[in-house]
Scaffold this active site. Structure first.
Site, short mmCIF file in Angstrom:
data_model
loop_
_atom_site.label_atom_id
_atom_site.label_comp_id
_atom_site.label_asym_id
_atom_site.label_seq_id
_atom_site.Cartn_x
_atom_site.Cartn_y
_atom_site.Cartn_z
N ARG A 122 -8.17 -6.14 9.59
CA ARG A 122 -7.43 -6.69 10.74
C ARG A 122 -8.27 -6.80 12.01
O ARG A 122 -7.83 -7.49 12.94
CB ARG A 122 -6.15 -5.87 10.99
N GLY A 155 0.82 -1.21 0.00
CA GLY A 155 0.00 0.00 0.00
C GLY A 155 0.86 1.26 0.00
O GLY A 155 0.52 2.26 -0.65
N LYS A 166 -6.61 -2.35 6.12
CA LYS A 166 -5.18 -2.70 5.98
C LYS A 166 -5.04 -3.90 5.04
O LYS A 166 -5.97 -4.22 4.31
CB LYS A 166 -4.59 -2.96 7.37
N ASP A 182 -0.19 -0.40 13.38
CA ASP A 182 0.25 -1.69 12.86
C ASP A 182 0.46 -2.73 13.96
O ASP A 182 0.59 -3.92 13.68
CB ASP A 182 1.55 -1.53 12.05
N SER A 194 -3.53 9.43 8.17
CA SER A 194 -2.85 8.40 7.38
C SER A 194 -1.58 8.99 6.76
O SER A 194 -1.64 9.95 6.00
CB SER A 194 -3.77 7.91 6.26
#
Ligand code: S3P
Length: 429
Positions: free
Chosen positions: A346, A94, A342, A315, A167
């Site tokens: 997730r 990504g 993601k 993450d 982001s």
């Protein structure tokens, strides 16, 4: 490839983790559009970062591997990239597709970016919209919502843009496009996301003004090639931090870990959970701080994480679910709806895999709730093609009653090819 992980009696020794993924991508990208030689040391040779090298080579950049983790990039300036003959394939990355789109939006040629099944499902409208406002002609499936992306670059307009989510990938795409704009470009984030792009842009000579979550970049700087020393990836180190905290009788030293304040939300979380992590010898090689971390087994308790904490730990949230199951009391994660877009959803994947190994976990729209402390029974789990789910399950296996069999561990090479070997080195049976 399947891997069986079983309980061990301690974690011990000294280890270093491979280079930071975010910084490795950015070093290749900025080195490619700077003037002169950029030397990158400690580069992460993982599938994702190698995708970035492949893409920039296809754009005509000379990138040479000089040692196992060292590369030189011969940059020829902001406008030196060449129209690629083939479609640019970013694999699972990504970061590669979104940041490169920012750069390609300012070029005078046409290019097409695509990736694997996961990339095809990930939202691209979030970068397509601001890049279109800046003047790039971008299209993709469903009117630009999804890859493949077709980009016809242009002389861009400087804009002021409020990102809907915190982001770094959106922010960086806009800042990189801002290098090619007619006037300054400003990005305003709801919360601060990782700031590696800002730091590295400044190092290369770009002019940035940063005021909390508002970043302004001036166009057409003279970017000069740099020497970049990539610190160890905190997100990779986090798996070993977790292991040493939850496996009894453990004492582990992790060397040369990047501790950029916008990345270490997991460190703050485990400290707030009563985890014993000492930060030693903080030093800078260039613009990013690094340190050695010393971790000891700890009696953890639950925690609530939400709001501006989320981008700094994003993450590591699947891994947090694993250690929360080994902490006394309740752990709540909220405001993390971004987890759903993601490499996999997730929230869904960690909830389903934790349940398969016997852990009770409540799924929320934007997070999860776990009551600890629970036994991990063991069982068979899937990575769902997601590297971080695979590694989180491996850590669960270290304290599981029966072994955990993880299917399709090959995907771990997306961010950490040597993970299972390194885990074996610090595991004492
Ligand atoms: C990254 C940013 C994060 C992170 C990803 C890498 C980057 O995504 O999840 O693994 O290198 O910019 P967002 O900032 O888009 O959430």
């Amino acid at each position: 490839m399947n891997q069986t992980i079983q309980a061990i009696s301690s974690v011990s020794g000294t280890i270093s983790v491979p280079g930071d993924k975010s910084i490795s991508h950015r070093a290749i990208m900025l080195g490619s559009i700077a003037n002169g030689k950029t030397y990158v040391e400690g580069f992460l040779n993982s599938d994702d970062c190698l995708s970035t090298i492949r893409v920039f080579r296809q754009l005509g950049v000379e990138i040479e591997k000089v040692k196992e983790t060292s590369y030189t990039i011969r940059g020829k300036g902001l406008n030196s990239l060449k129209e690629p003959q083939e479609i640019l394939n970013v694999g699972n990355s990504g970061t590669t597709i979104r940041l490169t789109s920012g750069i390609l939006s300012g070029q005078s040629f046409h290019s097409v970016l695509t990736g694997d099944d996961s990339i095809a499902r990930r939202p691209m409208g979030r970068i397509v919209e601001p890049l279109r406002i800046m003047g790039a002609q971008i299209d993709g499936r469903e009117n630009g919502k999804y890859a493949p992306l077709s980009i016809r670059g242009n002389r861009l307009k400087g804009i002021t843009y409020k990102t809907p989510v915190a982001s770094a990938q959106i922010k960086s795409a806009i800042l990189f496009a801002g290098l090619y704009a007619d006037k300054e470009t400003t990005v305003i984030e709801p919360y601060l996301s990782r700031d590696h792009s800002e730091k590295m842009l400044k190092q290369f000579g770009a002019k940035l003004n940063i005021n909390k979550n508002t970043i302004t970049i001036q166009p057409e700087p003279e970017l000069e090639g740099q020497k970049i020393i990539v610190p160890g990836d905190f997100s990779s180190a986090a798996f070993f931090i977790a292991a040493a905290l939850i496996v009894p009788n453990s004492l582990l030293r992790i060397k040369n870990v990047g501790i950029n304040s916008t990345r270490v939300g997991f460190l703050e979380a485990v400290k707030a959970m009563n985890g014993s992590v000492e930060i030693e010898d903080i030093r800078y090689y260039g613009v990013e701080p690094m340190a050695d971390l010393v971790i000891k087994t700890s009696s953890l308790h639950g925690i609530t994480i939400s709001g501006e904490w989320i981008p700094k730990i994003i993450d590591e949230l699947p891994l947090l679910a694993v250690i929360a199951s080994q902490a006394e009391g309740t752990t709540i994660v909220r405001d993390a709806i971004e987890l759903r877009v993601k490499e996999t959803d997730r929230i869904k994947t960690i909830v389903s895999e934790m349940r398969k190994i016997g852990v009770k976990i409540e799924e929320l729209k934007d997070g999860f709730i776990i009551e600890g402390k629970q036994y991990i029974e063991g069982g068979r789990v899937s990575t769902h093609g997601d590297h971080r789910i695979g590694m989180a399950m491996a850590i669960a296996g270290l304290v599981s009653k029966k072994p955990i069999i993880i299917e399709n561990t090959g995907v771990i090479s997306i961010s950490y090819p040597g993970f299972l070997d390194d885990l074996a080195k610090i595991s004492k049976s």
